[in-house]
Design an enzyme around this catalytic site. Sequence first.
Site, PDB file in Angstrom:
ATOM      1  N   GLN A 219       3.308  -6.428  23.033  1.00  0.00           N
ATOM      2  CA  GLN A 219       4.853  -6.025  23.114  1.00  0.00           C
ATOM      3  C   GLN A 219       4.976  -4.439  23.551  1.00  0.00           C
ATOM      4  O   GLN A 219       4.558  -3.956  22.906  1.00  0.00           O
ATOM      5  CB  GLN A 219       5.569  -5.872  22.745  1.00  0.00           C
TER       6      GLN A 219
ATOM      7  N   LEU B  75      11.218   5.362  18.327  1.00  0.00           N
ATOM      8  CA  LEU B  75      11.206   4.140  19.069  1.00  0.00           C
ATOM      9  C   LEU B  75      12.944   4.901  19.087  1.00  0.00           C
ATOM     10  O   LEU B  75      13.538   5.003  18.972  1.00  0.00           O
ATOM     11  CB  LEU B  75      11.537   3.094  18.429  1.00  0.00           C
TER      12      LEU B  75
ATOM     13  N   ARG C  90      11.740  -6.885  27.521  1.00  0.00           N
ATOM     14  CA  ARG C  90      11.189  -5.415  27.515  1.00  0.00           C
ATOM     15  C   ARG C  90      10.103  -5.778  28.019  1.00  0.00           C
ATOM     16  O   ARG C  90       9.495  -4.337  29.105  1.00  0.00           O
ATOM     17  CB  ARG C  90      10.878  -5.520  26.150  1.00  0.00           C
TER      18      ARG C  90
ATOM     19  N   LYS D 198       0.425  -1.510   0.216  1.00  0.00           N
ATOM     20  CA  LYS D 198      -0.351  -0.065  -0.224  1.00  0.00           C
ATOM     21  C   LYS D 198       0.914   1.384   0.105  1.00  0.00           C
ATOM     22  O   LYS D 198       0.053   2.254  -0.261  1.00  0.00           O
ATOM     23  CB  LYS D 198      -0.848  -0.027   1.127  1.00  0.00           C
TER      24      LYS D 198
ATOM     25  N   ARG E 104       8.340 -11.031  23.069  1.00  0.00           N
ATOM     26  CA  ARG E 104      10.099 -11.559  22.027  1.00  0.00           C
ATOM     27  C   ARG E 104      10.917 -10.735  22.641  1.00  0.00           C
ATOM     28  O   ARG E 104      10.762  -9.469  23.254  1.00  0.00           O
ATOM     29  CB  ARG E 104       8.893 -10.449  20.264  1.00  0.00           C
ATOM     30  N   LEU E 105      12.567 -11.026  21.967  1.00  0.00           N
ATOM     31  CA  LEU E 105      13.600 -10.673  22.376  1.00  0.00           C
ATOM     32  C   LEU E 105      14.011  -9.277  21.494  1.00  0.00           C
ATOM     33  O   LEU E 105      13.618  -9.924  20.457  1.00  0.00           O
ATOM     34  CB  LEU E 105      14.268 -11.475  22.159  1.00  0.00           C
TER      35      LEU E 105
ATOM     36  N   PHE F  70      21.897  -7.015  23.540  1.00  0.00           N
ATOM     37  CA  PHE F  70      20.318  -6.454  23.668  1.00  0.00           C
ATOM     38  C   PHE F  70      19.543  -7.385  24.945  1.00  0.00           C
ATOM     39  O   PHE F  70      20.398  -8.487  25.295  1.00  0.00           O
ATOM     40  CB  PHE F  70      20.020  -7.325  22.089  1.00  0.00           C
TER      41      PHE F  70
ATOM     42  N   GLU G 173      17.022   0.082  21.921  1.00  0.00           N
ATOM     43  CA  GLU G 173      17.411  -1.431  22.919  1.00  0.00           C
ATOM     44  C   GLU G 173      18.270  -0.816  22.422  1.00  0.00           C
ATOM     45  O   GLU G 173      19.140  -1.253  23.566  1.00  0.00           O
ATOM     46  CB  GLU G 173      16.522  -2.829  22.646  1.00  0.00           C
TER      47      GLU G 173
ATOM     48  N   ALA H  90      13.616  -0.208  11.323  1.00  0.00           N
ATOM     49  CA  ALA H  90      14.210  -1.191  12.690  1.00  0.00           C
ATOM     50  C   ALA H  90      15.582  -0.538  12.627  1.00  0.00           C
ATOM     51  O   ALA H  90      16.661  -0.075  11.840  1.00  0.00           O
ATOM     52  CB  ALA H  90      14.150  -2.749  12.095  1.00  0.00           C
ATOM     53  N   GLU H  91      15.974  -0.684  13.754  1.00  0.00           N
ATOM     54  CA  GLU H  91      17.686   0.126  14.116  1.00  0.00           C
ATOM     55  C   GLU H  91      18.091  -1.236  15.340  1.00  0.00           C
ATOM     56  O   GLU H  91      19.364  -0.630  14.378  1.00  0.00           O
ATOM     57  CB  GLU H  91      16.598   1.008  15.255  1.00  0.00           C
TER      58      GLU H  91
ATOM     59  N   ASN I 244      14.909 -10.570  17.710  1.00  0.00           N
ATOM     60  CA  ASN I 244      14.483 -11.204  16.968  1.00  0.00           C
ATOM     61  C   ASN I 244      12.979 -11.442  15.744  1.00  0.00           C
ATOM     62  O   ASN I 244      13.268 -12.613  15.221  1.00  0.00           O
ATOM     63  CB  ASN I 244      13.783 -12.464  17.953  1.00  0.00           C
TER      64      ASN I 244
ATOM     65  N   PHE J  15      -3.804  -0.948  -2.788  1.00  0.00           N
ATOM     66  CA  PHE J  15      -4.330  -1.044  -0.947  1.00  0.00           C
ATOM     67  C   PHE J  15      -4.917  -2.589  -1.196  1.00  0.00           C
ATOM     68  O   PHE J  15      -6.104  -2.678  -1.833  1.00  0.00           O
ATOM     69  CB  PHE J  15      -5.400  -0.091  -0.218  1.00  0.00           C
ATOM     70  N   ALA J  16      -4.671  -3.287  -0.527  1.00  0.00           N
ATOM     71  CA  ALA J  16      -5.935  -4.894  -0.689  1.00  0.00           C
ATOM     72  C   ALA J  16      -6.815  -4.034   0.369  1.00  0.00           C
ATOM     73  O   ALA J  16      -6.459  -4.087   1.508  1.00  0.00           O
ATOM     74  CB  ALA J  16      -4.270  -5.916  -0.624  1.00  0.00           C
TER      75      ALA J  16
ATOM     76  N   HIS K 129       4.274  -1.686  21.230  1.00  0.00           N
ATOM     77  CA  HIS K 129       5.602  -1.840  19.516  1.00  0.00           C
ATOM     78  C   HIS K 129       5.525  -2.896  18.696  1.00  0.00           C
ATOM     79  O   HIS K 129       6.310  -3.459  17.742  1.00  0.00           O
ATOM     80  CB  HIS K 129       7.192  -1.798  20.534  1.00  0.00           C
TER      81      HIS K 129
ATOM     82  N   HIS L 241       7.432  -1.431  24.871  1.00  0.00           N
ATOM     83  CA  HIS L 241       8.825  -1.817  24.420  1.00  0.00           C
ATOM     84  C   HIS L 241       9.137  -0.270  26.102  1.00  0.00           C
ATOM     85  O   HIS L 241       8.837   0.966  25.557  1.00  0.00           O
ATOM     86  CB  HIS L 241       9.829  -1.034  23.448  1.00  0.00           C
TER      87      HIS L 241
HETATM   88  C1  LIG Z   1      11.127   1.732  14.967  1.00  0.00           C
HETATM   89  C2  LIG Z   1      10.915   0.183  15.164  1.00  0.00           C
HETATM   90  C3  LIG Z   1      12.075  -0.701  15.851  1.00  0.00           C
HETATM   91  C4  LIG Z   1      12.275  -1.612  15.328  1.00  0.00           C
HETATM   92  N1  LIG Z   1      13.306  -2.642  15.316  1.00  0.00           N
HETATM   93  C5  LIG Z   1      13.516  -3.426  15.069  1.00  0.00           C
HETATM   94  C6  LIG Z   1      15.109  -4.248  15.152  1.00  0.00           C
HETATM   95  O1  LIG Z   1      16.130  -3.119  15.261  1.00  0.00           O
HETATM   96  N2  LIG Z   1      15.169  -5.217  15.503  1.00  0.00           N
HETATM   97  C7  LIG Z   1      14.286  -5.834  15.309  1.00  0.00           C
HETATM   98  O2  LIG Z   1      14.188  -7.800  14.916  1.00  0.00           O
HETATM   99  N3  LIG Z   1      13.607  -5.706  15.453  1.00  0.00           N
HETATM  100  C8  LIG Z   1      12.938  -4.211  15.048  1.00  0.00           C
HETATM  101  N4  LIG Z   1      11.696  -3.798  15.196  1.00  0.00           N
HETATM  102  C9  LIG Z   1      10.238  -4.795  14.198  1.00  0.00           C
HETATM  103  C10 LIG Z   1      10.696  -5.609  13.076  1.00  0.00           C
HETATM  104  O3  LIG Z   1      11.311  -4.421  12.506  1.00  0.00           O
HETATM  105  C11 LIG Z   1       9.629  -5.815  12.592  1.00  0.00           C
HETATM  106  O4  LIG Z   1       8.562  -6.885  12.551  1.00  0.00           O
HETATM  107  C12 LIG Z   1       9.297  -5.922  11.042  1.00  0.00           C
HETATM  108  O5  LIG Z   1      10.624  -5.297  10.422  1.00  0.00           O
HETATM  109  C13 LIG Z   1       8.432  -6.451  10.322  1.00  0.00           C
HETATM  110  O6  LIG Z   1       8.598  -6.699   9.042  1.00  0.00           O
HETATM  111  P1  LIG Z   1       7.436  -6.957   7.965  1.00  0.00           P
HETATM  112  O7  LIG Z   1       8.066  -7.711   6.486  1.00  0.00           O
HETATM  113  O8  LIG Z   1       6.233  -8.389   8.901  1.00  0.00           O
HETATM  114  O9  LIG Z   1       6.400  -5.959   7.698  1.00  0.00           O
HETATM  115  P2  LIG Z   1       6.102  -4.617   7.554  1.00  0.00           P
HETATM  116  O10 LIG Z   1       8.092  -3.726   6.731  1.00  0.00           O
HETATM  117  O11 LIG Z   1       5.779  -3.910   8.323  1.00  0.00           O
HETATM  118  O12 LIG Z   1       6.060  -4.381   5.760  1.00  0.00           O
HETATM  119  C14 LIG Z   1       4.581  -4.269   5.492  1.00  0.00           C
HETATM  120  C15 LIG Z   1       4.428  -4.692   4.056  1.00  0.00           C
HETATM  121  O13 LIG Z   1       2.783  -4.711   4.418  1.00  0.00           O
HETATM  122  C16 LIG Z   1       2.125  -3.644   3.298  1.00  0.00           C
HETATM  123  N5  LIG Z   1       0.804  -3.997   3.801  1.00  0.00           N
HETATM  124  C17 LIG Z   1       0.712  -3.478   4.233  1.00  0.00           C
HETATM  125  N6  LIG Z   1      -1.114  -3.767   4.305  1.00  0.00           N
HETATM  126  C18 LIG Z   1      -1.125  -3.649   3.186  1.00  0.00           C
HETATM  127  C19 LIG Z   1      -2.651  -3.507   2.414  1.00  0.00           C
HETATM  128  N7  LIG Z   1      -3.711  -3.382   2.758  1.00  0.00           N
HETATM  129  N8  LIG Z   1      -2.708  -3.408   1.020  1.00  0.00           N
HETATM  130  C20 LIG Z   1      -1.249  -3.749   1.098  1.00  0.00           C
HETATM  131  N9  LIG Z   1      -0.279  -3.798   0.973  1.00  0.00           N
HETATM  132  C21 LIG Z   1      -0.221  -3.698   2.857  1.00  0.00           C
HETATM  133  C22 LIG Z   1       2.829  -2.362   2.955  1.00  0.00           C
HETATM  134  O14 LIG Z   1       2.925  -1.819   2.541  1.00  0.00           O
HETATM  135  C23 LIG Z   1       4.405  -3.206   3.668  1.00  0.00           C
HETATM  136  O15 LIG Z   1       4.900  -2.726   2.465  1.00  0.00           O
HETATM  137  C24 LIG Z   1      11.176  -2.707  14.937  1.00  0.00           C
HETATM  138  C25 LIG Z   1      10.170  -1.697  14.524  1.00  0.00           C
HETATM  139  C26 LIG Z   1      10.377  -0.218  14.905  1.00  0.00           C
HETATM  140  C27 LIG Z   1       8.350  -0.379  14.256  1.00  0.00           C
END
Ligand SMILES: Cc1cc2nc3c(=O)[nH]c(=O)nc-3n(C[C@H](O)[C@H](O)[C@H](O)COP(=O)(O)OP(=O)(O)OC[C@H]3O[C@@H](n4cnc5c(N)ncnc54)[C@H](O)[C@@H]3O)c2cc1C
Length: 571
Positions: free
Chosen positions: A234, A246, A280, A39, A384-385, A120, A249, A50-51, A388, A160-161, A349, A236
Site C-alpha cells: 500500500q 505519515l 488509498r 528486537k 487495505r482500508l 476515513f 488520513e 499508529a495515528e 483496519n 534479535f530473532a 505504508h 499512503h
Molecule cells: C506511521 C503509521 C501510522 C499508522 N496508523 C494506523 C492507523 O491509524 N490505523 C491503523 O489501523 N493502522 C495504522 N498503521 C498500520 C499499523 O499501525 C500496523 O500495521 C500495526 O501496528 C502493526 O502491528 P504489529 O503488531 O503487526 O507489528 P509492530 O507493531 O510493527 O511490531 C513488530 C514487533 O516485532 C518485533 N520484531 C520484528 N523483527 C524482529 C526480530 N528479528 N527479532 C525480534 N523482534 C522482532 C519488533 O521489535 C516489534 O516488537 C500505521 C502504520 C504506521 C507506520
Amino acid sequence: MAVERIHDVVILGTGLAGLRCALELSRADSGIDIAMISKVQIMRAHSGCAEGGTGAVLNEADGDSFELHGWDTVKGSDFLADQDVIQRFVECSPKEIYLLEHLGLPWSRQENGRIFQRPFGGHSYPRATMAADKTGFMEMQTLYDTLTRFANWTNYHECFATDIIVQDGEFRGLTFIDSRTGEFVIVRGKALLIATGGVGCLYGFTTYSQTVTGDGQAMAIRAGLPLEDPEFIQFHPTGLVPSGILMTEGCRGEGGYLRNSAGERFMDRYAKEKMELAPRDIVSRAETTEILEGRGFEGPEGLDYVHLDLTHLGAEKINKRLPLIREVTMKFLGLDPITTPIPVRAVSHYSMGGIETDINARTRCENIWAAGEVACASLHGANRLGTNSTAECLVFGAIAGDEILKYLKKKKKPADCPAQRVATIEKFLFDDLMQRNGGENPYHIRKELRVAMDRYAGVFRDRDEMNAGLRKVAELVERFEKITVEDRSRVYNSNFYNVLETRNMLLLAQVLLTGAVLREESRGAHSRRDYLRRDDVKWLKHTLVTLDDGGLKVEYKPVTLGKWEPVERKY
Ligand SMILES: Cc1cc2nc3c(=O)[nH]c(=O)nc-3n(C[C@H](O)[C@H](O)[C@H](O)COP(=O)(O)OP(=O)(O)OC[C@H]3O[C@@H](n4cnc5c(N)ncnc54)[C@H](O)[C@@H]3O)c2cc1C
C-alpha cells in the site's frame, strides 16, 4: 554454544498483535509461561506510531452495520480479500474497542460523553475510533500497562530473532541474539506466535520505523511457510516531504483537502463522490498522476509533491483532533498547518500480504500462529482500508491467543529441537556471515535496495521495470556475499543486526517482485501500465510463494468468496 530457554508460549514481536495475544493468554490462565521477544524495547514497536484510528462498528442505531463495514472492506480490497475472514473481523472489532475502553484507554469523546468516531478513506460511515492522532500509542500503552499486572511473562526485549526451526511440520525452536549479553539463545515452546509487523523499510520513502524490515516473513519462508500476496504494497497518499513521516488520513477525515499546483481539488477528476476519502490506492494514483502530468510542486531530491490543505479547518479543530500532525510539521519543516498547506506525496505504508494463515491465525505448521501485519489471513486483499490494521492486530491477536490456549490443553511439553540445526545456524551467523571481509559495504547495499524498490515497484508498475528491479536485487544479493562486517563484537552490535535485516530484505524484495511480475492485471494497490484492468477470470486468486531448493516457487489458491459478488469498483 547456544543457551537454551524453555517456555510454554513464545511470542515473537510485542506490537499490538503480540501484546493482545499475551493478554488473552494471561487473562485466561496466569500460569501460562510466556516468552515475549522483541528486537526493540516493548513500547518502541511500530504500532506505537499508529495515528488515525481503529475501525469498528459502534453505532448500529445510527445506521452503521457489520454488513456495511464488511462491504466497504471487500470493495476496498478490490475483491481479493477472503470474505469469511472479513465477516469474522467486523463482528469482533467492536469488542476490542470496548475491552480497551474498560482497561482505561482514553478514546476521543463526543460532547455527550460517548466514544467519538471520525470518517476515513473508503469507509461509508465514520468508524475510525481514535485517541486524537495518537491511537496506536494509547492502545500499546493500555495493553502494556495491563500486562504488567501479570507475572507470567519474561521480557526478552532487545533480542534479535534470527531463525525459526521447524521439523516434521512442527515448531521446534526460535534462535535469537540477546543484545544485552551477546548470548546466542535457542528458545523452545509448545507454540509460537509470529507478530513481527510489516516490511515498510524495503522502500526508501516510507512511513515506517527503521526497524520494520520483514524479519518475520523472511524467517517464515526460510522455515518452509508460504508467503501470500506479497506483491500488494500500500502507498499512503500523504507522506510528509522529504522525510516520509505519515500525515494521518485523519487529516482528510477531519475535512482536509488535496490540491495540485494550480490550487485545484483534483480528486474530483478521479473519485467524484468520495473525493479525498476514496481508498488509498485510488488517491495515491491520482496524486502521482497529477505530479507526472506536471501539476505538482517541485520537491527536494526528486520528491515532487502536492498539498494537503488543512488551513480551512481552523486552529481549534487542528489542536484538538490533529495535535501530533501540527507538532510534527512544525518540528520537521517549521510549518504551521493552521496557516500553511503541507507538502505530501504517496509513500510506502503497508503490506497487505504476509505469512499465510487460516481464519484462526494458524499457519501451515500446526503450532505456529501469525497475527498482525506480518500475517495474511487475507483481510485486506489487494488494498487495505485505513483503520483496519490496528483493528486486525487486536482481533487476530486475541483469536491467536484463544487458539493457542486450546492447543496447550493437548500439548503437554515442547517438542525437542535438533541440536545440529541450532549449531548450523550459529556457525553460519558467527563463523561465516559475521566474519565476511569482501569489501562490500552492507549499508550501501541496503540503501541501493530501497532506492530500487521505490523506483521499480512503486505506485505504477510494468513488466520491464519490475524485471529491471529483479536484476538489481540479484546484483545486490551477489554483492551481499562479499560484505565486510566491521563490528564483530557480540553485545549491542547494531552493525550486525543491520546485516541480518538486509539479508531478510533482499529475500523479500525478490519475493515481492516475483509475485508482482507474474500478476498480469491491475488490482487494488498493484497497478500495471501494461495490464490496465482487473482480470477476475485469470487473477481472482491468491499468490503463494515458497522457497524450494533455494529458488522461489509460486503457486496460487482460490479466494474465499461469499455474499459480496465482485463488481466494478467506483467511488
Ligand atoms: C506511521 C503509521 C501510522 C499508522 N496508523 C494506523 C492507523 O491509524 N490505523 C491503523 O489501523 N493502522 C495504522 N498503521 C498500520 C499499523 O499501525 C500496523 O500495521 C500495526 O501496528 C502493526 O502491528 P504489529 O503488531 O503487526 O507489528 P509492530 O507493531 O510493527 O511490531 C513488530 C514487533 O516485532 C518485533 N520484531 C520484528 N523483527 C524482529 C526480530 N528479528 N527479532 C525480534 N523482534 C522482532 C519488533 O521489535 C516489534 O516488537 C500505521 C502504520 C504506521 C507506520
